[in-house]
Design a protein around this motif. Sequence first.
Motif, PDB file in Angstrom:
ATOM      1  N   SER A  39      52.385 -38.819 -16.526  1.00 12.56           N
ATOM      2  CA  SER A  39      51.469 -38.029 -16.228  1.00 12.56           C
ATOM      3  C   SER A  39      49.984 -38.855 -15.201  1.00 12.56           C
ATOM      4  O   SER A  39      49.994 -39.634 -15.897  1.00 12.56           O
ATOM      5  CB  SER A  39      50.313 -36.743 -16.982  1.00 12.56           C
ATOM      6  OG  SER A  39      51.203 -36.110 -17.192  1.00 12.56           O
ATOM      7  N   ASN A  40      48.754 -38.483 -14.621  1.00  9.11           N
ATOM      8  CA  ASN A  40      47.999 -39.183 -13.766  1.00  9.11           C
ATOM      9  C   ASN A  40      46.558 -38.233 -13.949  1.00  9.11           C
ATOM     10  O   ASN A  40      46.812 -37.560 -12.635  1.00  9.11           O
ATOM     11  CB  ASN A  40      48.201 -39.773 -12.405  1.00  9.11           C
ATOM     12  CG  ASN A  40      47.341 -40.670 -12.196  1.00  9.11           C
ATOM     13  OD1 ASN A  40      45.889 -41.087 -12.470  1.00  9.11           O
ATOM     14  ND2 ASN A  40      47.253 -40.876 -10.732  1.00  9.11           N
ATOM     15  N   LYS A  42      42.923 -37.535 -13.182  1.00  5.72           N
ATOM     16  CA  LYS A  42      41.624 -38.087 -12.761  1.00  5.72           C
ATOM     17  C   LYS A  42      40.936 -38.400 -13.237  1.00  5.72           C
ATOM     18  O   LYS A  42      39.894 -38.521 -13.168  1.00  5.72           O
ATOM     19  CB  LYS A  42      42.131 -38.344 -11.180  1.00  5.72           C
ATOM     20  CG  LYS A  42      42.735 -38.819  -9.959  1.00  5.72           C
ATOM     21  CD  LYS A  42      43.069 -38.622  -9.126  1.00  5.72           C
ATOM     22  CE  LYS A  42      43.458 -39.087  -7.671  1.00  5.72           C
ATOM     23  NZ  LYS A  42      44.229 -39.484  -6.939  1.00  5.72           N
ATOM     24  N   LYS A  73      44.535 -30.960  -6.671  1.00  7.39           N
ATOM     25  CA  LYS A  73      45.854 -30.429  -7.575  1.00  7.39           C
ATOM     26  C   LYS A  73      44.701 -30.719  -9.054  1.00  7.39           C
ATOM     27  O   LYS A  73      44.074 -31.604  -9.064  1.00  7.39           O
ATOM     28  CB  LYS A  73      46.769 -31.613  -7.751  1.00  7.39           C
ATOM     29  CG  LYS A  73      47.485 -31.925  -6.206  1.00  7.39           C
ATOM     30  CD  LYS A  73      48.642 -33.148  -6.386  1.00  7.39           C
ATOM     31  CE  LYS A  73      48.950 -33.446  -5.043  1.00  7.39           C
ATOM     32  NZ  LYS A  73      49.630 -34.781  -5.438  1.00  7.39           N
ATOM     33  N   GLY A 149      52.037 -33.996 -14.769  1.00 11.69           N
ATOM     34  CA  GLY A 149      52.285 -35.051 -13.251  1.00 11.69           C
ATOM     35  C   GLY A 149      50.633 -35.676 -12.568  1.00 11.69           C
ATOM     36  O   GLY A 149      49.783 -36.095 -13.300  1.00 11.69           O
ATOM     37  N   GLU A 150      50.761 -35.490 -11.246  1.00  7.63           N
ATOM     38  CA  GLU A 150      49.396 -35.400 -10.655  1.00  7.63           C
ATOM     39  C   GLU A 150      48.584 -34.929 -11.150  1.00  7.63           C
ATOM     40  O   GLU A 150      48.712 -33.673 -10.336  1.00  7.63           O
ATOM     41  CB  GLU A 150      49.527 -37.016  -9.099  1.00  7.63           C
ATOM     42  CG  GLU A 150      50.406 -37.277  -9.016  1.00  7.63           C
ATOM     43  CD  GLU A 150      50.061 -39.499  -9.516  1.00  7.63           C
ATOM     44  OE1 GLU A 150      48.604 -38.839  -8.473  1.00  7.63           O
ATOM     45  OE2 GLU A 150      49.798 -39.925 -10.020  1.00  7.63           O
ATOM     46  N   ASP A 152      44.018 -33.860  -9.780  1.00  8.39           N
ATOM     47  CA  ASP A 152      42.733 -34.424  -9.461  1.00  8.39           C
ATOM     48  C   ASP A 152      41.876 -33.689 -10.718  1.00  8.39           C
ATOM     49  O   ASP A 152      40.419 -34.685 -10.922  1.00  8.39           O
ATOM     50  CB  ASP A 152      42.716 -33.350  -8.365  1.00  8.39           C
ATOM     51  CG  ASP A 152      43.164 -34.644  -7.255  1.00  8.39           C
ATOM     52  OD1 ASP A 152      42.895 -35.099  -7.011  1.00  8.39           O
ATOM     53  OD2 ASP A 152      43.661 -33.648  -6.234  1.00  8.39           O
TER      54      ASP A 152
END
Length: 286
Positions: A39-40, A42, A73, A149-150, A152
């Motif tokens: 996962s990322n 932000k 996202k 996951g990715e 924002d």
Amino acid sequence: MSSCSGCSTSGSCDSSSCSSGGCSSCGSAPQKTQAQQLSNIKNVIVVMSGKGGVGKSSFASMIAITLNKKGYKVGILDGDITGPSIPKLFGLHGNPEMTEFGAYPLKSANGISVMSMNLLLPNDEEPVVWRGPIISGVIKQFWEEVIWGELDYLVVDLPPGTGDAQLTILQNLPVNGVYMVTSPQDLANMIVRKGIKMVNMMDIPVLGIAENMSYLSCPDCGKKIQLFGESNIAQTCSNYKVPLIGKFPLDPQLTQLGDAGRIEEYDGEVLQIMMENLADFLPVQN
């Protein structure tokens, strides 16, 4: 937190010996779980009120929908373990996919990732009768063992109060900021002020206050009817040096679509105010 077994008398540390919680003596960072490595995220923004019944979950959902419409996202972590309502608003049913690396959140119609206790229950009316430590443990699992996951932005919907669940989120997640939600009554504002003080104690910025259910627009003449009387939100904002995101109306359309699990179809006044104002109150994206 005690020193890890890898710390020597000189204060150095073999980080491979540290527990997953990290080490207070050597300052090592907690080891990431497999789900976290996949996962990322932000930015983590928390929606909080302290007071129940102010439309906090609906407001958290509208933040996520607004960000999604702006091309970000987005995910929602439903931290209200004993009273989860996010899946109902988005019309989500069924269990998340479980893998050896972690669980995958369900996706809304427009691609918003959602994880909630109600997705793990046999039916959405099953009560969760747990004590604080167990609730806190589940919230940590939603952060550590879900493959987001990715993203924002991850929007975290908190339950009312200033107890275990709130502490777990504010202490264990890298929170960028908090949105406070209130309603016009001074009783609601009093409890929200408690929440602001709690967030200030944690050295986390309060990004803004939203006054929900501020008025009802007459469908015939458009006049704004203040069902709960005059608001004193300006005084609260001034006293605590927190900006006002906006005054949001009671909108029957939002209620009806939320009850039907179709909140993403809403296009009324609440969304319009959010689309115009929210960008001014977002944390700086990493």
